[in-house]
Scaffold this motif. Structure first.
Motif, mmCIF file in Angstrom:
data_model
loop_
_atom_site.group_PDB
_atom_site.id
_atom_site.type_symbol
_atom_site.label_atom_id
_atom_site.label_comp_id
_atom_site.label_asym_id
_atom_site.label_seq_id
_atom_site.Cartn_x
_atom_site.Cartn_y
_atom_site.Cartn_z
ATOM 1 N N GLU A 74 0.833 -1.214 0.000
ATOM 2 C CA GLU A 74 0.000 0.000 0.000
ATOM 3 C C GLU A 74 0.865 1.261 0.000
ATOM 4 N N ALA A 75 1.958 1.241 0.764
ATOM 5 C CA ALA A 75 2.868 2.392 0.790
ATOM 6 C C ALA A 75 3.512 2.599 -0.578
ATOM 7 N N TRP A 76 3.874 1.510 -1.244
ATOM 8 C CA TRP A 76 4.470 1.608 -2.575
ATOM 9 C C TRP A 76 3.479 2.208 -3.562
ATOM 10 N N LEU A 77 2.236 1.717 -3.519
ATOM 11 C CA LEU A 77 1.205 2.269 -4.412
ATOM 12 C C LEU A 77 1.004 3.758 -4.158
ATOM 13 N N GLU A 95 1.932 9.406 -5.860
ATOM 14 C CA GLU A 95 2.522 10.737 -5.665
ATOM 15 C C GLU A 95 3.412 11.127 -6.838
ATOM 16 N N GLN A 96 4.000 10.129 -7.481
ATOM 17 C CA GLN A 96 4.865 10.382 -8.626
ATOM 18 C C GLN A 96 4.082 10.431 -9.943
ATOM 19 N N GLY A 97 2.751 10.281 -9.847
ATOM 20 C CA GLY A 97 1.910 10.389 -11.031
ATOM 21 C C GLY A 97 1.526 9.073 -11.686
#
Length: 87
Positions: free
Chosen positions: A42-45, A50-52
């Motif tokens: 979930e943190a990776w997603l 955030e990076q688009g």
């Protein structure tokens, strides 16, 4: 070019993440799988968002269960329709 959907297994780190971002930059819709023991999915997603990047991700066990009894082509057609994308 028509938008396509791709599956990147193990796409949440290292080479897999690079493949995911490159394909997304080329306008592919990216679906990735990850190990059920991965506690950072979930943190990776969120970081990717955030990076688009708007990736879809499934724990491999969940994805495998989803695909049980279906051949790969039918599984992809169904998944692509859920994502609203041509395959």
């Amino acid at each position: 070019m028509k938008n396509r959907t791709v599956l990147v297994t193990g796409g949440m780190g290292g080479l897999g993440e690079s493949i995911c971002t490159k394909l997304a930059d080329l306008k592919y819709t990216v679906v990735t799988t990850y190990s059920p023991s991965n506690k950072n999915a979930e943190a990776w997603l969120a970081q990717m968002k955030e990076q688009g990047y708007n990736f879809k991700a499934y724990a491999w066990q969940q994805y495998n269960k989803f695909s049980q009894g279906k051949n790969a082509k039918n599984m992809w057609v169904e998944d692509a329709r859920r994502l609203g994308r041509p395959i």
